[in-house]
Design a protein around this motif. Structure first.
Motif, PDB file in Angstrom:
ATOM      1  N   UNK A   1      -8.966  -0.538  -4.455  1.00 18.60           N
ATOM      2  CA  UNK A   1      -8.769  -1.843  -3.820  1.00 18.60           C
ATOM      3  C   UNK A   1      -8.723  -1.699  -2.299  1.00 18.60           C
ATOM      4  N   UNK A   2      -8.087  -0.624  -1.822  1.00 24.63           N
ATOM      5  CA  UNK A   2      -8.024  -0.398  -0.381  1.00 24.63           C
ATOM      6  C   UNK A   2      -9.414  -0.158   0.188  1.00 24.63           C
ATOM      7  N   UNK A   3     -10.201   0.645  -0.507  1.00 25.31           N
ATOM      8  CA  UNK A   3     -11.567   0.905  -0.052  1.00 25.31           C
ATOM      9  C   UNK A   3     -12.378  -0.373  -0.050  1.00 25.31           C
ATOM     10  N   UNK A   4     -12.215  -1.184  -1.089  1.00 24.08           N
ATOM     11  CA  UNK A   4     -12.935  -2.458  -1.154  1.00 24.08           C
ATOM     12  C   UNK A   4     -12.556  -3.372   0.005  1.00 24.08           C
TER      13      UNK A   4
ATOM     14  N   UNK B   1       1.546   0.598  -0.212  1.00 22.88           N
ATOM     15  CA  UNK B   1       0.903  -0.030  -1.370  1.00 22.88           C
ATOM     16  C   UNK B   1       0.969   0.858  -2.612  1.00 22.88           C
ATOM     17  N   UNK B   2       1.035   2.158  -2.424  1.00 22.09           N
ATOM     18  CA  UNK B   2       1.080   3.059  -3.578  1.00 22.09           C
ATOM     19  C   UNK B   2       2.476   3.096  -4.214  1.00 22.09           C
ATOM     20  N   UNK B   3       3.503   2.784  -3.436  1.00 19.52           N
ATOM     21  CA  UNK B   3       4.854   2.766  -3.979  1.00 19.52           C
ATOM     22  C   UNK B   3       5.300   4.152  -4.404  1.00 19.52           C
ATOM     23  N   UNK B   4       6.337   4.219  -5.263  1.00 20.06           N
ATOM     24  CA  UNK B   4       6.861   5.486  -5.750  1.00 20.06           C
ATOM     25  C   UNK B   4       6.051   5.965  -6.954  1.00 20.06           C
TER      26      UNK B   4
END
Length: 348
Positions: free
Chosen positions: A336-339, A40-43
């Motif tokens: 967003x990941x934490x949410x 999800x973080x990408x480059x």
């Protein structure tokens, strides 16, 4: 009869056992959930910031300008001639300064006294007093040089002023520690584990760019200081050379005056006093202009360093800006990941 009852009891027991065993099915075992947010973080990238050039610094040098009357008078004396303007000045001085003061001054104004003055020393008190009176009379105004002050960035340098180099590097650091809600479960741990290397990569890119900017600044400062050393050496040589040349010229003219057989003693004394007075004035102005030029050289250096600092800080601020934007992006992904972990109740 007993055997029949026994068989019936055994059959009943077996049937009950089958029913009980058939109803005892095991619950399915939940598979462990694997959380992975790395994709999800990408480059992670940090945009290259364009190099900022320092603002240019302009300057002009200190000068002295010889008057036309002085040039004509000096040239004439070299050829054994006295210009009309110089003759007029001699007459004015003869009515201003006492003859005995003139002779007392000339008695101590030998080559040693002149060389002492040229080296930055002082004249004998009686000579200085007489020369001050001659210069104050105004009789030699037409023969005195005028000064042109040096400038830096369009401003005259008449006193020692220093530009300041006070670089300020902005620091703006934030990260998941500010947005972490403190839930330490498998889901948030996975989000943190994905965020940390992404931010480390971003920090490394930022450090690389900042290091390059700092190295450029340091190189510029080294060059500026080297140029300053060259400037002050040239300025010192220029004005000391002027003093030496003017001293040699005046001493040679004194010799010419003494050797002129067509001049009477009074005329010779007045002309020599005029020459010594002009020399004293010229040396004072040359030394003054040298001091101003050395100040201008230092001011120019300081301004260049200050402007190099502004260029550096501008570029560092631009790097900080693109860094903040990229950090905001990956921090938003982290949040967003934490949410999403909260929305599914963590791993419970």
């Amino acid at each position: 009869m007993k055997k029949t009852g026994m068989f019936r009891m055994m059959a009943f027991t077996a049937m009950v056992s089958l029913l009980v065993l058939g109803g005892c099915k095991k619950d399915p075992i939940d598979e462990p959930i694997e959380y992975n947010f790395e994709e999800e973080f990408g480059e992670v990238e940090l945009e290259e910031v364009e190099e900022v050039e320092p603002e240019a610094t302009t300057s002009t040098e200190a000068e002295t300008v010889e008057s036309e009357a002085a040039e004509a008078a000096l040239s004439g004396l070299a050829n054994g001639e006295v210009t009309a303007e110089l003759s007029t000045a001699s007459s004015a001085i003869s009515s201003t300064v006492e003859a005995e003061d003139i002779e007392a001054t000339l008695a101590v104004m030998d080559e040693n006294a002149v060389n002492e003055l040229a080296a930055g020393g002082s004249l004998p008190a009686e000579a200085q007093s007489t020369i001050d009176a001659v210069l104050a009379s105004g009789a030699l105004d037409a023969f005195l040089s005028t000064v042109v002050d040096p400038t830096v960035d369009g401003e005259d340098v008449s006193a020692r002023k220093r530009a300041t180099d006070n670089p300020q590097k902005a620091e703006y650091l934030y990260g998941p520690t500010e947005v972490n809600l403190g839930i330490q479960d498998e889901c948030t741990d996975a989000a943190q584990a994905a965020f940390d290397p992404a931010k480390a990569t971003l920090d490394g890119l930022k450090t690389t760019q900042e290091t390059a900017v700092t190295n450029t600044y340091n190189t510029r400062v080294t060059t500026i200081n080297s140029e300053y050393d060259t400037d002050i050496a040239a300025s010192t040589a220029k004005w000391q050379g002027k003093i030496q040349d003017r001293t040699a010229l005046i001493l040679s003219l004194i010799v010419n005056i003494d050797a002129n057989t067509e001049m009477d003693a009074t005329t010779k004394s007045l002309l020599k006093l005029i020459m010594f007075s002009k020399l004293a004035d010229d040396i004072a102005k040359f030394n003054g202009q040298m001091a101003k030029q050395l100040s201008a050289d230092a001011i120019k250096r300081d301004k260049k360093i200050s402007k190099a600092g502004v260029a550096r800080d501008t570029q560092l601020a631009a790097i900080q800006s693109v860094y903040d934007a990229e950090l905001a992006r990956i921090t938003g992904i982290y949040q967003a990941a934490v949410n999403s972990c909260h929305n599914q109740g963590g791993s419970n």
